[in-house]
Design an enzyme around this catalytic site. Structure first.
Site, short mmCIF file in Angstrom:
data_model
loop_
_atom_site.label_atom_id
_atom_site.label_comp_id
_atom_site.label_asym_id
_atom_site.label_seq_id
_atom_site.Cartn_x
_atom_site.Cartn_y
_atom_site.Cartn_z
N ASP A 159 0.63 -1.26 -0.32
CA ASP A 159 0.24 -0.26 0.00
C ASP A 159 0.86 1.40 -0.37
O ASP A 159 1.71 1.20 0.49
CB ASP A 159 -0.97 0.14 0.63
CG ASP A 159 -2.16 -0.55 1.34
OD1 ASP A 159 -2.65 -1.84 0.30
OD2 ASP A 159 -2.31 -1.63 1.73
N ASP A 173 -6.86 -1.55 -4.34
CA ASP A 173 -8.19 -1.26 -3.44
C ASP A 173 -8.75 0.00 -3.63
O ASP A 173 -10.75 -0.20 -4.22
CB ASP A 173 -7.85 -0.80 -1.88
CG ASP A 173 -6.60 -2.09 -1.82
OD1 ASP A 173 -6.68 -2.72 -1.33
OD2 ASP A 173 -5.93 -0.92 -0.58
#
Length: 200
Positions: A159, A173
Site C-alpha cells: 500500500d 483497493d
C-alpha cells in the site's frame, strides 16, 4: 434442369423447410441469437480490458513503490493531506483483519471465480466495467498474496496512498471500491448483468 430446380425449391410434404428470420437469415435462432451473442462477446472484451488496465496500473505502481519508496521517507503530495508512503499490509483493504491473510487470499480467489461465472451471461456495459474493476483489483492484491513475502498465500500487500486521518491503500483497493459502488448503483436502478431491468 428445370425439373431439378423445381424439385429443389419445392418444400417437402411435412413442411421441414427452414424458417426465415426477420433479417433474412434462415433458422429461428439466426436472427434472435446472433446479435446477443455478439453483444455478449463485446461486453466480455470490455470487462477484460478494464481488468487488464486496473491490474497493470496497480502492478506497475507497486513495483515502483517497492523500488523507489520502500525504506524511505514518505513523499508529500498535497501538503499534509495526502502523501505516498510504502506500507506492507497483511490484512484486507485499508488494513482490516491483519490476522486473516490466508482467509482474504481465498476470498479474493473466490471473487475471481464468481466474476468468471457471471461473465458468461454478461450483456450490460456498465456491469462489464464494474466487474472489470473488481477483477483487476482482486487480481492485483491476489498477486501480492501469492508472490510477496513472507510466503505463498501469506504475502503482504503493498500500500502507498496515505490520506491524512485515513488508512493507507493502493490502486487495487481503489478499483475494488469503485467497482463495488458501481454495482450497488446498478442494482439500485434494477439493472442486471444480463441487461434486463427489474423493478421491485
Amino acid at each position: 434442369m428445370a425439373e431439378a430446380e423445381r424439385i429443389i425449391d419445392t418444400p417437402d410434404s411435412e413442411g421441414e423447410r427452414p424458417e426465415t428470420g426477420p433479417d433474412g437469415e434462415h433458422g429461428a435462432d439466426a436472427g434472435d441469437g446472433a446479435a446477443p451473442r455478439s453483444r455478449g462477446k463485446r461486453r466480455i472484451a470490455v470487462l477484460l480490458a478494464v481488468a487488464a488496465v486496473a491490474y497493470l496500473f496497480d502492478l506497475g505502481t507497486k513495483m515502483l513503490v517497492v523500488a523507489k519508496l520502500e525504506h524511505h521517507q514518505a513523499i508529500p503530495v498535497i501538503g499534509e493531506w495526502l502523501r505516498f508512503e510504502a506500507v506492507r499490509n497483511p490484512g484486507a483493504a485499508f488494513g482490516i483483519g491483519e490476522a486473516l491473510t490466508v482467509v482474504f487470499t481465498v476470498i479474493a480467489a473466490a471473487v475471481i471465480v464468481v466474476i468468471a461465472r457471471i461473465a458468461r451471461k454478461l450483456y450490460s456495459l456498465p456491469w462489464a466495467v464494474a466487474l472489470g474493476l473488481l477483477l483487476g483489483g482482486a487480481l492485483g492484491n491476489l498477486t501480492d498474496r501469492l508472490f510477496r513475502s513472507p510466503g505463498f498465500f501469506r504475502g503482504e500487500v503493498v500500500d502507498f496512498i496515505a490520506p491524512k486521518g485515513f488508512a493507507v491503500f493502493n490502486l487495487a483497493d481503489t478499483a475494488i471500491v469503485c467497482g463495488g459502488v458501481l454495482i450497488v448503483l446498478l442494482s439500485f436502478r434494477g439493472l442486471d448483468p444480463d441487461g434486463t431491468v427489474h423493478k421491485d
